[in-house]
Motif scaffolding. Structure first.
Motif, PDB file in Angstrom:
ATOM      1  N   LEU A  24       0.834  -1.206   0.000  1.00 51.78           N
ATOM      2  CA  LEU A  24       0.000   0.000   0.000  1.00 51.78           C
ATOM      3  C   LEU A  24       0.867   1.253   0.000  1.00 51.78           C
ATOM      4  N   PHE A  25       1.886   1.283   0.850  1.00 53.92           N
ATOM      5  CA  PHE A  25       2.794   2.427   0.888  1.00 53.92           C
ATOM      6  C   PHE A  25       3.503   2.598  -0.455  1.00 53.92           C
ATOM      7  N   GLY A  26       3.965   1.491  -1.041  1.00 51.81           N
ATOM      8  CA  GLY A  26       4.620   1.541  -2.351  1.00 51.81           C
ATOM      9  C   GLY A  26       3.698   2.032  -3.444  1.00 51.81           C
ATOM     10  N   TYR A  27       2.419   1.708  -3.345  1.00 52.01           N
ATOM     11  CA  TYR A  27       1.461   2.183  -4.347  1.00 52.01           C
ATOM     12  C   TYR A  27       1.267   3.694  -4.245  1.00 52.01           C
ATOM     13  N   LEU A  28       1.295   4.206  -3.041  1.00 53.04           N
ATOM     14  CA  LEU A  28       0.996   5.626  -2.845  1.00 53.04           C
ATOM     15  C   LEU A  28       2.182   6.549  -3.146  1.00 53.04           C
ATOM     16  N   ILE A  29       3.414   6.079  -2.963  1.00 46.60           N
ATOM     17  CA  ILE A  29       4.570   6.954  -3.207  1.00 46.60           C
ATOM     18  C   ILE A  29       4.976   6.889  -4.685  1.00 46.60           C
ATOM     19  N   PRO A  30       5.832   7.816  -5.158  1.00 48.20           N
ATOM     20  CA  PRO A  30       6.178   7.872  -6.595  1.00 48.20           C
ATOM     21  C   PRO A  30       6.822   6.596  -7.134  1.00 48.20           C
ATOM     22  N   TRP A  31       6.380   6.228  -8.362  1.00 52.61           N
ATOM     23  CA  TRP A  31       6.931   5.074  -9.066  1.00 52.61           C
ATOM     24  C   TRP A  31       8.024   5.517 -10.024  1.00 52.61           C
ATOM     25  N   PHE A  32       7.705   6.508 -10.859  1.00 56.78           N
ATOM     26  CA  PHE A  32       8.666   7.010 -11.844  1.00 56.78           C
ATOM     27  C   PHE A  32       8.175   8.360 -12.354  1.00 56.78           C
ATOM     28  N   ARG A  33       9.065   9.067 -13.033  1.00 58.91           N
ATOM     29  CA  ARG A  33       8.718  10.322 -13.703  1.00 58.91           C
ATOM     30  C   ARG A  33       8.874  10.118 -15.200  1.00 58.91           C
ATOM     31  N   ALA A  34       8.229  10.965 -15.985  1.00 62.11           N
ATOM     32  CA  ALA A  34       8.313  10.853 -17.438  1.00 62.11           C
ATOM     33  C   ALA A  34       9.731  11.137 -17.927  1.00 62.11           C
ATOM     34  N   SER A  35      10.444  12.019 -17.247  1.00 59.61           N
ATOM     35  CA  SER A  35      11.844  12.309 -17.555  1.00 59.61           C
ATOM     36  C   SER A  35      12.462  13.008 -16.354  1.00 59.61           C
ATOM     37  N   GLY A 114      13.692   1.496 -19.023  1.00 61.47           N
ATOM     38  CA  GLY A 114      14.793   1.368 -18.088  1.00 61.47           C
ATOM     39  C   GLY A 114      15.522   2.672 -17.827  1.00 61.47           C
ATOM     40  N   GLU A 115      15.358   3.634 -18.710  1.00 53.69           N
ATOM     41  CA  GLU A 115      16.019   4.927 -18.551  1.00 53.69           C
ATOM     42  C   GLU A 115      15.175   5.934 -17.776  1.00 53.69           C
ATOM     43  N   LEU A 116      13.958   5.554 -17.395  1.00 55.98           N
ATOM     44  CA  LEU A 116      13.112   6.473 -16.631  1.00 55.98           C
ATOM     45  C   LEU A 116      13.681   6.675 -15.228  1.00 55.98           C
ATOM     46  N   PRO A 117      13.512   7.877 -14.681  1.00 58.05           N
ATOM     47  CA  PRO A 117      13.918   8.068 -13.285  1.00 58.05           C
ATOM     48  C   PRO A 117      12.886   7.427 -12.344  1.00 58.05           C
ATOM     49  N   PHE A 118      13.254   6.301 -11.748  1.00 58.86           N
ATOM     50  CA  PHE A 118      12.339   5.546 -10.905  1.00 58.86           C
ATOM     51  C   PHE A 118      12.446   5.987  -9.454  1.00 58.86           C
ATOM     52  N   GLY A 119      11.313   5.913  -8.746  1.00 59.89           N
ATOM     53  CA  GLY A 119      11.270   6.134  -7.312  1.00 59.89           C
ATOM     54  C   GLY A 119      11.239   4.791  -6.605  1.00 59.89           C
ATOM     55  N   MET A 120      10.890   4.796  -5.334  1.00 58.70           N
ATOM     56  CA  MET A 120      10.875   3.577  -4.537  1.00 58.70           C
ATOM     57  C   MET A 120       9.527   2.865  -4.550  1.00 58.70           C
ATOM     58  N   GLY A 121       8.521   3.441  -5.201  1.00 61.11           N
ATOM     59  CA  GLY A 121       7.185   2.871  -5.157  1.00 61.11           C
ATOM     60  C   GLY A 121       7.090   1.455  -5.699  1.00 61.11           C
ATOM     61  N   MET A 122       7.596   1.242  -6.903  1.00 58.16           N
ATOM     62  CA  MET A 122       7.476  -0.093  -7.499  1.00 58.16           C
ATOM     63  C   MET A 122       8.309  -1.142  -6.776  1.00 58.16           C
ATOM     64  N   PRO A 123       9.553  -0.846  -6.361  1.00 57.08           N
ATOM     65  CA  PRO A 123      10.261  -1.862  -5.580  1.00 57.08           C
ATOM     66  C   PRO A 123       9.554  -2.207  -4.265  1.00 57.08           C
ATOM     67  N   LEU A 124       8.968  -1.223  -3.598  1.00 57.44           N
ATOM     68  CA  LEU A 124       8.243  -1.505  -2.361  1.00 57.44           C
ATOM     69  C   LEU A 124       6.991  -2.332  -2.631  1.00 57.44           C
ATOM     70  N   MET A 125       6.297  -2.039  -3.734  1.00 58.97           N
ATOM     71  CA  MET A 125       5.143  -2.874  -4.080  1.00 58.97           C
ATOM     72  C   MET A 125       5.584  -4.316  -4.323  1.00 58.97           C
ATOM     73  N   ALA A 126       6.696  -4.492  -5.039  1.00 62.17           N
ATOM     74  CA  ALA A 126       7.182  -5.843  -5.334  1.00 62.17           C
ATOM     75  C   ALA A 126       7.530  -6.591  -4.049  1.00 62.17           C
ATOM     76  N   VAL A 127       8.230  -5.935  -3.131  1.00 57.18           N
ATOM     77  CA  VAL A 127       8.582  -6.568  -1.859  1.00 57.18           C
ATOM     78  C   VAL A 127       7.323  -6.879  -1.048  1.00 57.18           C
ATOM     79  N   GLY A 128       6.389  -5.927  -1.006  1.00 59.07           N
ATOM     80  CA  GLY A 128       5.154  -6.130  -0.250  1.00 59.07           C
ATOM     81  C   GLY A 128       4.316  -7.273  -0.790  1.00 59.07           C
ATOM     82  N   PHE A 129       4.125  -7.306  -2.103  1.00 57.85           N
ATOM     83  CA  PHE A 129       3.326  -8.379  -2.684  1.00 57.85           C
ATOM     84  C   PHE A 129       4.043  -9.728  -2.563  1.00 57.85           C
ATOM     85  N   GLY A 130       5.366  -9.724  -2.647  1.00 56.30           N
ATOM     86  CA  GLY A 130       6.127 -10.958  -2.430  1.00 56.30           C
ATOM     87  C   GLY A 130       5.954 -11.485  -1.012  1.00 56.30           C
ATOM     88  N   ALA A 131       5.965 -10.571  -0.043  1.00 58.56           N
ATOM     89  CA  ALA A 131       5.758 -10.972   1.354  1.00 58.56           C
ATOM     90  C   ALA A 131       4.358 -11.546   1.563  1.00 58.56           C
TER      91      ALA A 131
END
Length: 146
Positions: A24-35, A114-131
């Motif tokens: 839930l926290f990973g979903y709410l925080i930034p995933w990536f920016r367009a550039s 892969g060149e997008l500036p990513f935030g922590m949202g998607m990695p946190l979602m992946a860890v959360g859903f894996g847990a």
């Protein structure tokens, strides 16, 4: 004094609860920016601020998973509800992220995502859903605590 367990007292399952809350926290925080030049980031919170639409379903599913995770240690039914709601949230969050990536203009690079500036949202979602998935396997194997 009665020391018997009460059904209304939370007995959280650690993996289901922390996994759902992390997703839930990973979903709410930034995933990536367009550039790198854009100040605006794609995130669940951004969608919710812009009226949300069907993206609210992700938050509702994950909140249900968190709440059911609080009693998942006491009730197999609550554990099943937590897992089901988290899996629904995982599917819906994946759809929201996919739609977000689809809205970006394509670039010349073969690996432009892969060149997008990513935030922590998607990695946190992946860890959360894996847990949550790991917690679901544990729920299947444990004896019922009534």
């Amino acid at each position: 004094m009665d020391d018997s367990p009460r059904w209304y007292r939370p007995a959280p399952d650690a993996l289901l609860l922390t996994g759902s809350a992390t997703a839930l926290f990973g979903y709410l925080i930034p995933w990536f920016r367009a550039s790198r030049l854009h100040q605006w980031s794609y995130s669940g919170w951004t969608y919710l601020e812009a009226e949300g639409g069907w993206t609210w379903l992700v938050v509702v599913s994950l909140v249900i998973a968190v709440l059911a995770g609080l009693w998942a240690g006491r009730s197999v039914a609550c554990a099943k509800l937590a897992v089901g709601a988290a899996v629904a949230g995982m599917f819906l969050a994946g759809a929201v992220v996919a739609v977000s990536l689809g809205a970006l203009p394509e670039r010349d690079s073969i690996n432009w995502v892969g060149e997008l500036p990513f935030g922590m949202g998607m990695p946190l979602m992946a860890v959360g859903f894996g847990a949550v998935v790991a917690g679901a396997l544990g729920v299947v194997r444990r004896p019922v605590q009534e």
